[in-house]
Design a protein around this motif. Sequence first.
Motif, PDB file in Angstrom:
ATOM      1  N   VAL A 215       1.117  -1.485   0.058  1.00 49.57           N
ATOM      2  CA  VAL A 215      -0.031  -0.457  -0.135  1.00 49.57           C
ATOM      3  C   VAL A 215       0.714   1.219   0.041  1.00 49.57           C
ATOM      4  N   LEU A 216       0.663   1.510  -1.058  1.00 49.10           N
ATOM      5  CA  LEU A 216       1.425   3.148  -1.362  1.00 49.10           C
ATOM      6  C   LEU A 216       1.695   4.632  -0.510  1.00 49.10           C
ATOM      7  N   LEU A 217       2.193   5.207   0.414  1.00 52.63           N
ATOM      8  CA  LEU A 217       1.638   6.014   1.157  1.00 52.63           C
ATOM      9  C   LEU A 217       2.829   7.059   0.150  1.00 52.63           C
ATOM     10  N   ALA A 218       1.195   8.359   0.575  1.00 50.30           N
ATOM     11  CA  ALA A 218       2.591  10.071   0.222  1.00 50.30           C
ATOM     12  C   ALA A 218       2.974   9.543  -1.505  1.00 50.30           C
ATOM     13  N   ASP A 219       2.868  10.836  -2.254  1.00 42.30           N
ATOM     14  CA  ASP A 219       4.234  10.512  -3.556  1.00 42.30           C
ATOM     15  C   ASP A 219       5.187  10.691  -3.657  1.00 42.30           C
ATOM     16  N   LYS A 220       6.130  10.074  -5.151  1.00 44.30           N
ATOM     17  CA  LYS A 220       7.165  10.062  -4.634  1.00 44.30           C
ATOM     18  C   LYS A 220       8.237  11.351  -4.627  1.00 44.30           C
ATOM     19  N   THR A 221       7.814  12.424  -4.300  1.00 45.93           N
ATOM     20  CA  THR A 221       8.295  13.634  -4.340  1.00 45.93           C
ATOM     21  C   THR A 221       8.770  14.908  -2.270  1.00 45.93           C
ATOM     22  N   ARG A 222       7.735  13.146  -1.630  1.00 50.48           N
ATOM     23  CA  ARG A 222       8.218  13.593  -0.504  1.00 50.48           C
ATOM     24  C   ARG A 222       7.575  12.796   0.839  1.00 50.48           C
ATOM     25  N   VAL A 223       8.038  13.525   2.322  1.00 51.20           N
ATOM     26  CA  VAL A 223       8.437  12.038   2.629  1.00 51.20           C
ATOM     27  C   VAL A 223       7.129  12.155   3.412  1.00 51.20           C
ATOM     28  N   ILE A 224       6.758  10.881   4.055  1.00 49.94           N
ATOM     29  CA  ILE A 224       5.521   9.982   4.835  1.00 49.94           C
ATOM     30  C   ILE A 224       4.741  11.172   5.575  1.00 49.94           C
ATOM     31  N   GLU A 225       3.658  11.720   5.524  1.00 56.49           N
ATOM     32  CA  GLU A 225       3.296  12.692   6.302  1.00 56.49           C
ATOM     33  C   GLU A 225       2.651  11.724   7.679  1.00 56.49           C
ATOM     34  N   PHE A 226       1.644  12.336   8.878  1.00 58.40           N
ATOM     35  CA  PHE A 226       0.398  11.725   9.738  1.00 58.40           C
ATOM     36  C   PHE A 226      -0.365  11.251   9.014  1.00 58.40           C
ATOM     37  N   GLU A 227      -0.690  12.459   7.969  1.00 67.25           N
ATOM     38  CA  GLU A 227      -2.349  12.094   7.254  1.00 67.25           C
ATOM     39  C   GLU A 227      -1.984  11.292   6.417  1.00 67.25           C
ATOM     40  N   ASP A 228      -0.573  10.657   6.103  1.00 68.96           N
ATOM     41  CA  ASP A 228      -0.869   9.420   4.656  1.00 68.96           C
ATOM     42  C   ASP A 228      -1.044   8.247   5.555  1.00 68.96           C
ATOM     43  N   VAL A 229      -0.469   8.188   7.001  1.00 71.26           N
ATOM     44  CA  VAL A 229      -0.730   7.343   7.905  1.00 71.26           C
ATOM     45  C   VAL A 229      -2.436   6.792   8.496  1.00 71.26           C
TER      46      VAL A 229
ATOM     47  N   LEU B   5       6.829  11.215  13.715  1.00 75.78           N
ATOM     48  CA  LEU B   5       7.303  10.440  13.881  1.00 75.78           C
ATOM     49  C   LEU B   5       6.508   9.355  15.327  1.00 75.78           C
ATOM     50  N   GLU B   6       6.275  11.242  16.261  1.00 75.85           N
ATOM     51  CA  GLU B   6       5.540  10.374  17.139  1.00 75.85           C
ATOM     52  C   GLU B   6       4.151   9.933  16.809  1.00 75.85           C
ATOM     53  N   ALA B   7       3.664  11.006  17.119  1.00 83.66           N
ATOM     54  CA  ALA B   7       2.419  10.589  15.868  1.00 83.66           C
ATOM     55  C   ALA B   7       1.758   9.396  15.381  1.00 83.66           C
ATOM     56  N   ILE B   8       2.392   8.858  14.263  1.00 85.38           N
ATOM     57  CA  ILE B   8       2.385   8.200  13.421  1.00 85.38           C
ATOM     58  C   ILE B   8       2.725   6.756  14.458  1.00 85.38           C
ATOM     59  N   SER B   9       3.474   6.911  15.346  1.00 84.39           N
ATOM     60  CA  SER B   9       3.641   5.757  16.353  1.00 84.39           C
ATOM     61  C   SER B   9       2.414   5.756  17.508  1.00 84.39           C
ATOM     62  N   ALA B  10       2.145   7.030  18.184  1.00 82.35           N
ATOM     63  CA  ALA B  10       0.627   6.566  18.664  1.00 82.35           C
ATOM     64  C   ALA B  10      -0.514   6.377  18.139  1.00 82.35           C
ATOM     65  N   TYR B  11      -0.600   6.284  16.685  1.00 79.88           N
ATOM     66  CA  TYR B  11      -1.639   6.021  15.986  1.00 79.88           C
ATOM     67  C   TYR B  11      -1.662   4.512  15.619  1.00 79.88           C
ATOM     68  N   CYS B  12      -0.722   4.104  14.951  1.00 79.26           N
ATOM     69  CA  CYS B  12      -0.198   2.495  14.524  1.00 79.26           C
ATOM     70  C   CYS B  12      -0.683   2.101  15.691  1.00 79.26           C
ATOM     71  N   LYS B  13      -0.689   2.075  17.156  1.00 76.53           N
ATOM     72  CA  LYS B  13      -0.375   1.189  18.700  1.00 76.53           C
ATOM     73  C   LYS B  13      -1.940   1.416  18.587  1.00 76.53           C
ATOM     74  N   GLU B  14      -2.377   2.283  18.517  1.00 77.18           N
ATOM     75  CA  GLU B  14      -3.451   2.399  18.989  1.00 77.18           C
ATOM     76  C   GLU B  14      -4.827   1.598  17.495  1.00 77.18           C
ATOM     77  N   LYS B  15      -4.648   1.536  16.141  1.00 78.39           N
ATOM     78  CA  LYS B  15      -5.587   0.897  15.296  1.00 78.39           C
ATOM     79  C   LYS B  15      -4.822  -0.738  15.333  1.00 78.39           C
ATOM     80  N   GLY B  16      -3.605  -0.795  16.302  1.00 74.02           N
ATOM     81  CA  GLY B  16      -2.867  -2.550  16.164  1.00 74.02           C
ATOM     82  C   GLY B  16      -1.868  -2.713  14.563  1.00 74.02           C
ATOM     83  N   ILE B  17      -1.545  -1.439  14.017  1.00 72.89           N
ATOM     84  CA  ILE B  17      -0.593  -1.148  13.604  1.00 72.89           C
ATOM     85  C   ILE B  17       0.958  -1.656  13.290  1.00 72.89           C
TER      86      ILE B  17
END
Length: 362
Positions: free
Chosen positions: A115-129, A158-170
């Motif tokens: 599953v591809l996140l973001a586009d090729k020109t930038r880093v992954i942001e919280f909204e992408d996850v 990074l902290e926001a993505i980590s917290a979100y993944c823990k919450e969602k079981g990812i």
Amino acid sequence: MNKLLDAFKQTTFQVNGHGPRKIQVLKEAFENLDGQLESEMYGKGKLIEDFQEKMAFVLGKEAAVFFPSGTMAQQIAMRIWCDEKGLKKVAYHPLCHLEVHEEDGLRELHQIESVLLADKTRVIEFEDVAGMKEDAACVLLELPQREIGGQLPDYQTLEAISAYCKEKGIMLHLDGARLFEILPYYEKTAAEICSLFDSVYISFYKGIGGIAGAVLAGDSDFIEKSKIWKRRHGGDLISLYPYYLSADYYFEKRIGKMKQYYEHAKELAGFYNQCYGVTTKPEVPVSNMFHVHFDAPKEEMEQVLTEICVESGIGLSGHIREVTETNSYFEVSVGDLYEILPREKLMDAFKLLDEKMRTKFL
């Protein structure tokens, strides 16, 4: 015949990296080792187990295992997380190593879809996850994102993505091939960054400058499963000691120099950005690596860089890649060689670069 590479190899001084990958790299690592040390066999033995424990401590994880390659380590990590979740999908950047450099290994060997996140020109942001349209067993973050110049998200992301993944079981996995190189920018320890992730991979031949090899780290159950998959993949060679002993040697030699490499990278990028038709991505590096872009075709830049090699004795790069018919770039990774460059000769090389760019393309 590659005229640029040939000219680069003949230069007195080279700007990037730690030096050529010669047999001397291995000889130096083994020079002061006791020749009577007993090697491990098939991944078991005091030498390799001590090294794995050391790296687990550095990364702040329960356990770690040495792999002959990062490709093997990361595919196995993805397989374990997918099996645990009963879902054969992982999410990562479109230019992730698993997507563009591994001949569809994840899909062909493990039937795992991306599953591809973001586009090729930038880093992954919280909204992408948070906005993923498909479920995924694991999210993989590459820090830094090599194919776009080594860019990084901010630490709060990074902290926001980590917290979100823990919450969602990812599950959250770190492609930390260049983890140690980003510590000065984040002003964090490796363990602090790794605490945000369920599993971590690090490389020993990039900024560390070892021969080859990688470590995968996580909790004890995850690592025990990874050892089984390592055996299935043929990763348990009868002996791996040339790789992990040299990895340990160069880790100790260079881990304390990462801030120096980072500062030198920022200085070097500044020199490039002062030249006509030359820009770096990012403009101010966030690690020891960045990309140098030219408003000129690949073939013409090969000639320019070859001339600089011959006229100055300084090798800026031995390779250049095409972006479009009118743009090209090469990658920079600053290491030990930069500090021994004579400053006057380096300035002469950049003066030449600016002059040649103005003459040919202004």
